[in-house]
Design a protein around this motif. Sequence first.
Motif: not given
Lengths: 516, 138
Positions: A235, A275-277
């Motif tokens: 993402s 990794q979300k951000n």
Amino acid sequence: MISEKYKDLYISTSREQLKKLSDLFLYLEKKPNSENLIENIFRLIHSMKGAAATMAYKQTVIMFHAIESIIDAAYNNALEINKKTIDSFFSTLKVIEANINSIAKTNKEIDLKKPIELLNGLLKSKLKPSKNAGDIKRVKHVLGNLPSVAEISVSTDKLDKLQNYLDDLLINIMQARALVEKSNQTELLSNCINSDKMLSDLRRELEKIRIVPLKQIFSSLPYLVREVAREENKSVDLIIEDNDLSLDKAILDELVDILIQLLKNAVAHGIKLGQKNGQIHLETILNNDQMRVIVEDNGQGIDAETVLSLAVKNKIVSPSASKKLTISEIRNLIFMPGISKGQNLSTSSGRGVGLSLVKSRVGELEGQIKVLSDKGKGTKFIIDFPLPLSVFRALVFKIRDYHFAIPLSYIEQIVKLEKLKDFSNSKTFRYKQKTYQLLNLDKILAKQNLAELYKYLVIISDKKRNLALPIFSNINESELVMKKTPSILKKSKYFKGVAISSKGQPVLVLDINNLV
Amino acid sequence: MTKMNKRATKYISFSIDGTYYAMPVNAVGPFIKGDNSLPVPKANELIKGLIYQNGKIITIIDSAKLLNLPKQNKFATCLSFYRGEEVFALNVDEGSETVKSTNIFIDRNKKKFKKYIKINKNKFYILDPEEILKELAL
């Protein structure tokens, strides 16, 4: 069928519309319930369908009709816009692009049977009973929207040729003007001045045609990042700060290719799985006559140890040499061809050539690239490249048999020394309570065993440093026209290139930044 | 001396320091005046300088140094040739006519530019533009 001559117009308009469509789909992904967005998409698809119908591309018309039906259903709440629908829309964009490319090359549509079946299938499987069937008003788009004949697309090659002819005409007028000034014929001089002005106006208008806002070209990059992230199961958001800058289309096309590679690399190798951000920041800044482009990610950073061991494993560097490298040198190994061969191979990267190609292409733009990164702290690529000079005023001077020029925009002041001075043993010069670091052309010229005497000092305009260049004689101000740099100068970092004076003489334009 | 092939090729012929040379006609441009060239500091020693003509920057190559000739060429005539859009020119003593030949020979006594053609019993050594540019490391 509409004449062949409209095909080019259809292609260029379709490509523009495709870009707009990908932007709209990106927005729709974030706001799937926006009626306004859905309506805009419907209108655009309807317009594209109309243009295809005018050109008699039957399969294309059927495909757009299928997309139109899906959008229409979404607008009437008979179909839910969810992740799968959006993914299908993006897949369709690829099909539309391939179709446009095929028409451009061969004037034939690709086989659209399967995409059309998939779209119709999507429509059937997603349809739900409409809550407000018949109540929704929709503005009908008017069909017959032929691509506007007020616009034409022109290749940059043709603009280059036109620019060359104008440059040469300008040089001729400059030469004529110089002759007329000597002859004192005022009427003829007035005519020359008017021609000069008209030509300058023409050049400016031509330059405006070539200059394109970065925004226009960068608009397709979020879609690219999205697609690569989807392939990598990550993402990632792309944030673009173009600072409202514009650039010559030919250079912009080269730059976009470089950025595509860096962005793919950032998604594939920078951002960690899970990794979300994940974020990539793309910024362009103008700094005097240099453009700086920054591509920075907040990913896992470059582990110098891993890079070094890969370099040794892939025989880029020997084990003994690897022990003597600095951190900066180790980081720069990522630009070597073959460094990442076999590592994390994906459709996006991992074949070992991407960054080495980037470096080579940055070199072709006469620019430089550097990387700043530490393990766990993200990666930042900085590209600096000079903006091309075209017609500019410069200080022209002679040293021995060589003719050099410095653009006036680099010069703060020219100081005439009270007496001739030998600067061969001086590194600095004091003038009006300031100490100036002396530049010398020893790097360029073979050193002679003569103590050279100088009459003038050129104070260079630089915010950070006090610099001055000693010059002896044959100093004058002239308007110069920049020409394409010949191969023999391309490897020299001391010259911006070759320009032509009003006398029709070539002059070497110095790159002051690299003389320090 | 070795016979190479039988395909007829056209050449522009010229002389340098009493020796005849030829360049394939599809690679060359016109004969031009190449005097008053701008020298380029720290350039390859085979480069005489740059001139500006007909809208192009032309790189002048010193034929005396290229061919290791004892005498410095004094004449301003140059034969231009192209690599893509870039123009180079080689200074020559005298330009001559277009010639045709089917056979190419090799002079094994020469270290470079070994190929030659025979026209009326005279040897015309072939100066191939790519070979010239290789000498310049371009």
